[in-house]
Design a protein around this motif. Structure first.
Motif, PDB file in Angstrom:
ATOM      1  N   SER A 110       0.821  -1.212   0.000  1.00 45.85           N
ATOM      2  CA  SER A 110       0.000   0.000   0.000  1.00 45.85           C
ATOM      3  C   SER A 110       0.859   1.268   0.000  1.00 45.85           C
ATOM      4  O   SER A 110       0.354   2.364  -0.107  1.00 45.85           O
ATOM      5  CB  SER A 110      -0.958   0.011   1.191  1.00 45.85           C
ATOM      6  N   PRO A 112       3.553   3.803  -1.857  1.00 48.09           N
ATOM      7  CA  PRO A 112       4.108   4.044  -3.188  1.00 48.09           C
ATOM      8  C   PRO A 112       5.541   3.486  -3.203  1.00 48.09           C
ATOM      9  O   PRO A 112       6.339   3.856  -2.350  1.00 48.09           O
ATOM     10  CB  PRO A 112       4.115   5.567  -3.326  1.00 48.09           C
ATOM     11  N   LEU A 114       8.449   3.561  -4.865  1.00 46.36           N
ATOM     12  CA  LEU A 114       9.711   4.308  -4.896  1.00 46.36           C
ATOM     13  C   LEU A 114       9.911   5.097  -3.609  1.00 46.36           C
ATOM     14  O   LEU A 114      11.021   5.164  -3.079  1.00 46.36           O
ATOM     15  CB  LEU A 114       9.755   5.235  -6.118  1.00 46.36           C
ATOM     16  N   LEU A 115       8.822   5.674  -3.083  1.00 41.65           N
ATOM     17  CA  LEU A 115       8.932   6.431  -1.831  1.00 41.65           C
ATOM     18  C   LEU A 115       9.396   5.516  -0.703  1.00 41.65           C
ATOM     19  O   LEU A 115      10.247   5.889   0.104  1.00 41.65           O
ATOM     20  CB  LEU A 115       7.583   7.062  -1.454  1.00 41.65           C
ATOM     21  N   PHE A 206      19.973   7.891  -9.537  1.00 44.03           N
ATOM     22  CA  PHE A 206      19.801   9.260  -9.994  1.00 44.03           C
ATOM     23  C   PHE A 206      19.647  10.190  -8.794  1.00 44.03           C
ATOM     24  O   PHE A 206      20.148  11.309  -8.783  1.00 44.03           O
ATOM     25  CB  PHE A 206      18.571   9.356 -10.899  1.00 44.03           C
ATOM     26  N   LEU A 207      18.962   9.714  -7.752  1.00 39.26           N
ATOM     27  CA  LEU A 207      18.756  10.523  -6.557  1.00 39.26           C
ATOM     28  C   LEU A 207      19.992  10.541  -5.658  1.00 39.26           C
ATOM     29  O   LEU A 207      19.977  11.153  -4.604  1.00 39.26           O
ATOM     30  CB  LEU A 207      17.557   9.997  -5.760  1.00 39.26           C
TER      31      LEU A 207
ATOM     32  N   LEU B 206       3.117  10.370  -7.566  1.00 37.04           N
ATOM     33  CA  LEU B 206       3.852  10.780  -6.373  1.00 37.04           C
ATOM     34  C   LEU B 206       5.284  10.254  -6.425  1.00 37.04           C
ATOM     35  O   LEU B 206       6.220  10.937  -6.053  1.00 37.04           O
ATOM     36  CB  LEU B 206       3.149  10.270  -5.122  1.00 37.04           C
ATOM     37  N   ASN B 207       5.441   8.990  -6.888  1.00 37.83           N
ATOM     38  CA  ASN B 207       6.780   8.458  -7.124  1.00 37.83           C
ATOM     39  C   ASN B 207       7.517   9.332  -8.113  1.00 37.83           C
ATOM     40  O   ASN B 207       8.631   9.783  -7.883  1.00 37.83           O
ATOM     41  CB  ASN B 207       6.709   7.052  -7.745  1.00 37.83           C
ATOM     42  N   VAL B 210       8.920  13.026  -7.403  1.00 38.15           N
ATOM     43  CA  VAL B 210      10.241  13.250  -6.814  1.00 38.15           C
ATOM     44  C   VAL B 210      11.248  13.541  -7.925  1.00 38.15           C
ATOM     45  O   VAL B 210      12.053  14.465  -7.838  1.00 38.15           O
ATOM     46  CB  VAL B 210      10.691  12.008  -6.013  1.00 38.15           C
ATOM     47  N   LEU B 211      11.179  12.745  -8.991  1.00 38.13           N
ATOM     48  CA  LEU B 211      12.142  12.884 -10.085  1.00 38.13           C
ATOM     49  C   LEU B 211      11.792  14.064 -10.986  1.00 38.13           C
ATOM     50  O   LEU B 211      12.640  14.894 -11.307  1.00 38.13           O
ATOM     51  CB  LEU B 211      12.172  11.592 -10.904  1.00 38.13           C
ATOM     52  N   MET B 226      13.541  15.447  -2.339  1.00 40.69           N
ATOM     53  CA  MET B 226      14.863  15.267  -2.946  1.00 40.69           C
ATOM     54  C   MET B 226      15.905  16.126  -2.233  1.00 40.69           C
ATOM     55  O   MET B 226      16.998  15.672  -1.914  1.00 40.69           O
ATOM     56  CB  MET B 226      14.759  15.650  -4.421  1.00 40.69           C
ATOM     57  N   ILE B 241       7.693  11.679   2.857  1.00 41.65           N
ATOM     58  CA  ILE B 241       7.322  10.295   2.571  1.00 41.65           C
ATOM     59  C   ILE B 241       5.983   9.957   3.224  1.00 41.65           C
ATOM     60  O   ILE B 241       5.110   9.335   2.610  1.00 41.65           O
ATOM     61  CB  ILE B 241       8.423   9.314   3.026  1.00 41.65           C
ATOM     62  N   GLY B 244       3.198  11.631   1.303  1.00 41.32           N
ATOM     63  CA  GLY B 244       2.967  10.921   0.042  1.00 41.32           C
ATOM     64  C   GLY B 244       2.185   9.642   0.261  1.00 41.32           C
ATOM     65  O   GLY B 244       1.238   9.333  -0.464  1.00 41.32           O
ATOM     66  N   THR B 245       2.565   8.896   1.307  1.00 45.19           N
ATOM     67  CA  THR B 245       1.907   7.621   1.561  1.00 45.19           C
ATOM     68  C   THR B 245       0.448   7.822   1.956  1.00 45.19           C
ATOM     69  O   THR B 245      -0.432   7.110   1.483  1.00 45.19           O
ATOM     70  CB  THR B 245       2.661   6.865   2.662  1.00 45.19           C
ATOM     71  N   PHE B 248      -1.531   8.599  -1.058  1.00 47.49           N
ATOM     72  CA  PHE B 248      -1.649   7.394  -1.879  1.00 47.49           C
ATOM     73  C   PHE B 248      -2.735   6.461  -1.340  1.00 47.49           C
ATOM     74  O   PHE B 248      -3.605   5.992  -2.083  1.00 47.49           O
ATOM     75  CB  PHE B 248      -0.291   6.694  -1.881  1.00 47.49           C
ATOM     76  N   VAL B 249      -2.707   6.243  -0.027  1.00 43.85           N
ATOM     77  CA  VAL B 249      -3.697   5.350   0.585  1.00 43.85           C
ATOM     78  C   VAL B 249      -5.099   5.949   0.460  1.00 43.85           C
ATOM     79  O   VAL B 249      -6.062   5.254   0.127  1.00 43.85           O
ATOM     80  CB  VAL B 249      -3.332   5.066   2.055  1.00 43.85           C
TER      81      VAL B 249
END
Lengths: 268, 273
Positions: A110, A112, A114-115, A206-207, B206-207, B210-211, B226, B241, B244-245, B248-249
């Motif tokens: 549940s 994300p 990458l996070l 990259f990060l 959301l992933n 960051v980039l 970042m 984080i 973001g989570t 997402f949930v």
């Protein structure tokens, strides 16, 4: 197998070959600084050009492939092994243990992805092992869920009853009778996942959480070249192409695998 | 915080003040308690409250994610429909291949390539910064690309499944108009997996944020995260984080709730329980 699948496998083999035998393909060292050839555009002597320290980009892409693909593969093996063992135990023993494990799996899935991987990798010192652990810490969950479902259906089959009847221990049933039945499924799943792991490795590097300079990996090469995007676009272009082609081949391989074994992956 | 050569009393006082002399468990319980109250602590560098910065930057990330969604959803679904209707043709294979490419190309790289071409070669849009819609286009397009690819794949599979169902012959036999069949019978039935993917894609935004935000200098929580990572600014990283989570949930929950409006079967099942 379709032509697409064959080409994908061929490309993967070629990329592997290029990475493994990189020292025979290019005369340059990936970390050798040469101040006489700074930011040179692609030419015959440097097919991919050179970077801001005069290092040959082809050599760095080839050697970087060892890190990028190696980390993704090892992360996949790690995810698979952990997921396989946890899935086996959870499906076989059932009960409260199973409930707890599946709750944990749901929890991991549940987030994300990458996070979560970023969150894990900042706790540990940056480096390739950290990236592997971060990918596997997220990746095991989908393997565990798949294998557990498979074990649940296998557990009821007559050969397990037979094994119990002749007095096999739990350990023997788990690892001699059930494990071999789960490995093909786990391998198919690995094939599906590697493309994603390559991209995750690239993103984490990259990060700046992956391989540390001067070691080259594809993601960190792009990150280091960002400031030269306009003056030396080839520095960004080639490592990115390497990531894209590798991930693409593995993803096509994954498509072929899921077309062939799709129905068995349904529990996922 | 007090330097290497601080006297033991000073260290002891500081430990008491910030509570690191208590047991790990007590510390953790305290931390969770603070989180629930929305207290993420202060940045080690700016000494600003992380929560204040999050509130400031969150709308930017939402703008970016919504922009990406507005681009990705119609294009992705349309491509999926075309591929499904022209199943097995050259066009279908083209769309399928392009969508595998779309999920294989790293976001941060394609972002840089787009920036190089559009901003530096063609000089059409600003390369980076936060502001009006001119700044939003490039990062939103970049973020939308992988989403277009996954949406096209999922819509294609979902539409093909429905095209094979017998009820379609029945509605055709009834003589319904083509657009009615397409919209009412096919689109509505194919919608469930598509909505799931749109929801999940929000998570991947959301992933990707960051980039993407880092590359395009978009002042959202992705770039905030970042910067926190680079400076090892842990309160900032944890705050971003966790935010973001939670988002997402929540989005997954909203998706689950919309199911019962889309599919009467889900509603029936829920009632039976």
């Amino acid at each position: 197998m379709t032509a697409r699948g064959k080409i994908a496998i061929l490309v993967i083999v070629v990329i592997f070959g290029l990475s493994v035998f990189s020292s025979y393909i290019t005369p340059y060292e990936p970390d050798a600084i040469n101040l006489d050839s700074l930011k040179e555009p692609p030419s015959l002597s440097h097919p991919f050009g050179t970077d801001q320290k005069g290092r040959d980009i082809l050599a760095r892409v080839l050697y970087g492939g060892r890190i990028s693909i190696g980390v993704a593969l090892l992360a996949a093996v790690l995810s698979m092994s952990v997921g396989l063992i946890i899935g086996l135990l959870s499906g076989y023993y059932g009960g409260k243990f199973d409930t707890a494990v599946m709750a944990l799996v749901d929890l991991v899935l549940s987030f994300p992805s990458l996070l979560l991987a970023i969150g894990i990798s900042i706790i540990l010192p940056p480096g390739i092992y950290t990236v592997m652990i971060a990918i596997a810490a997220v990746g095991w969950a989908s393997f565990a869920r798949l294998i557990r479902g498979h074990v649940l259906s296998l557990r009821e089959s007559p050969f397990i009853d037979a094994a119990k009847a002749i007095g096999c221990s739990h350990g023997r049933i788990l690892f001699v009778h059930l494990l071999p039945q789960c490995i093909p499924l786990a391998l198919v799943m690995t094939g599906l996942k590697i493309g994603g792991y390559i991209l995750t490795e690239a993103s984490l590097s990259f990060l700046g959480l992956g391989a540390q300079p001067p070691t080259a990996s594809w993601g960190s090469m792009i990150s280091a070249s960002r400031s030269y995007l306009v003056s030396a676009p080839w520095m960004v272009l080639f490592p990115g192409l390497a990531i894209a082609i590798t991930a693409l081949s593995f993803n096509i391989l994954g498509d072929v695998l899921s077309e062939r074994y799709g129905s068995r992956l349904q529990t996922h | 915080m007090v330097g290497k050569r601080a006297s033991p009393e000073v260290i002891e006082n500081l430990r008491k003040q910030i509570g690191s002399d208590k047991s790990i468990l007590r510390q953790y319980v305290g931390y969770v308690g603070l989180l629930i109250r929305g207290e993420f602590g202060r940045s080690y560098y700016t000494n600003r409250k992380v929560m204040d910065d999050l509130i400031l930057k969150f709308p930017n990330t939402m703008k970016l994610a919504l922009g990406a969604m507005l681009i990705a959803t119609p294009i992705g679904v349309l491509l999926g429909f075309i591929a499904a209707y022209r199943r097995g043709t050259y066009l279908d294979r083209l769309i399928t291949t392009v969508s595998v490419v779309g999920i294989s190309v790293p976001v941060f790289w394609i972002g840089l390539v787009i920036m190089l071409i559009v901003s530096f070669k063609l000089r059409l849009l600003p390369p980076s910064g936060t502001g009006d819609i001119r700044f939003l286009v490039l990062p939103a397009v970049t973020l939308a690309l992988p989403a277009v690819a996954t949406l096209a794949r999922v819509s294609r599979t979902s539409v093909i499944e429905i095209l094979d169902m017998p009820f379609l012959q029945a509605v055709k036999a009834k003589g319904l108009k083509k657009w009615r069949i397409n919209i009412v019978h096919i689109l509505k039935n194919a919608l469930i997996p598509i909505v799931t993917v749109i929801g999940l894609d929000f998570g991947s935004y959301l992933n990707g944020a960051v980039l993407t935000e880092t590359i395009f200098g978009w002042d959202g929580i992705g770039r905030f995260a970042m910067e926190g990572i680079i400076k090892r600014d842990y309160p900032v990283v944890m705050g971003t984080i966790i935010t973001g989570t939670v988002v997402f949930v929540l989005i997954n929950l909203i998706v689950d709730i919309t199911y019962q409006y889309l599919d009467p079967r889900v509603r029936l099942y829920a009632r039976k329980r």
